[in-house]
Design a protein around this motif. Sequence first.
Motif, PDB file in Angstrom:
ATOM      1  N   VAL A  10     -24.741 -46.929 -43.464  1.00 15.61           N
ATOM      2  CA  VAL A  10     -25.637 -47.750 -42.643  1.00 15.61           C
ATOM      3  C   VAL A  10     -26.088 -46.929 -41.434  1.00 15.61           C
ATOM      4  O   VAL A  10     -25.294 -46.230 -40.806  1.00 15.61           O
ATOM      5  N   VAL A  38     -30.133 -50.590 -42.905  1.00 16.09           N
ATOM      6  CA  VAL A  38     -29.766 -51.416 -41.761  1.00 16.09           C
ATOM      7  C   VAL A  38     -28.510 -52.224 -42.010  1.00 16.09           C
ATOM      8  O   VAL A  38     -27.663 -52.353 -41.135  1.00 16.09           O
ATOM      9  N   ASN A  39     -28.367 -52.781 -43.213  1.00 17.33           N
ATOM     10  CA  ASN A  39     -27.263 -53.695 -43.469  1.00 17.33           C
ATOM     11  C   ASN A  39     -26.919 -53.690 -44.948  1.00 17.33           C
ATOM     12  O   ASN A  39     -27.790 -53.524 -45.792  1.00 17.33           O
ATOM     13  N   VAL A  40     -25.648 -53.892 -45.241  1.00 18.14           N
ATOM     14  CA  VAL A  40     -25.174 -54.035 -46.618  1.00 18.14           C
ATOM     15  C   VAL A  40     -24.166 -55.166 -46.623  1.00 18.14           C
ATOM     16  O   VAL A  40     -23.165 -55.111 -45.929  1.00 18.14           O
ATOM     17  N   SER A  41     -24.467 -56.228 -47.409  1.00 19.94           N
ATOM     18  CA  SER A  41     -23.528 -57.344 -47.454  1.00 19.94           C
ATOM     19  C   SER A  41     -23.821 -58.257 -48.632  1.00 19.94           C
ATOM     20  O   SER A  41     -24.974 -58.435 -49.021  1.00 19.94           O
ATOM     21  N   GLN A  50     -38.716 -55.265 -42.831  1.00 16.01           N
ATOM     22  CA  GLN A  50     -37.465 -55.148 -43.565  1.00 16.01           C
ATOM     23  C   GLN A  50     -37.629 -55.616 -45.001  1.00 16.01           C
ATOM     24  O   GLN A  50     -38.341 -56.571 -45.274  1.00 16.01           O
ATOM     25  N   ALA A  63     -22.512 -49.113 -47.614  1.00 19.12           N
ATOM     26  CA  ALA A  63     -22.043 -49.634 -46.326  1.00 19.12           C
ATOM     27  C   ALA A  63     -21.569 -48.506 -45.417  1.00 19.12           C
ATOM     28  O   ALA A  63     -21.734 -48.574 -44.195  1.00 19.12           O
ATOM     29  N   ASP A  71     -35.176 -50.963 -43.108  1.00 16.70           N
ATOM     30  CA  ASP A  71     -36.273 -50.997 -42.150  1.00 16.70           C
ATOM     31  C   ASP A  71     -37.272 -49.945 -42.626  1.00 16.70           C
ATOM     32  O   ASP A  71     -37.039 -48.753 -42.483  1.00 16.70           O
ATOM     33  N   THR A  97     -30.617 -53.944 -46.837  1.00 19.01           N
ATOM     34  CA  THR A  97     -31.732 -54.240 -45.958  1.00 19.01           C
ATOM     35  C   THR A  97     -32.233 -52.907 -45.440  1.00 19.01           C
ATOM     36  O   THR A  97     -31.484 -52.135 -44.868  1.00 19.01           O
TER      37      THR A  97
END
Length: 70
Positions: free
Chosen positions: A14, A32-35, A53, A11, A43, A41
Amino acid sequence: MFENLFRDELANRVGTTVEIATDNNLFEGILVNVSGDLVVTVDVNDGYGNGNQVFLSVDAINYVRFPAMA
């Protein structure tokens, strides 16, 4: 416990270029995203344009590499 630390570290990164290896694939792209449980995620830079993605679970990841910029 390690998964939480790993997720937190991802995170913090990112927006950076990343290489992620699973048992069957190597993904290269921008983080792109960490959750949640679907942690990553990416790209993907696959040569066919961007916007592709990939969603990965943290327990499917074998290693992560952050290539140095040339």
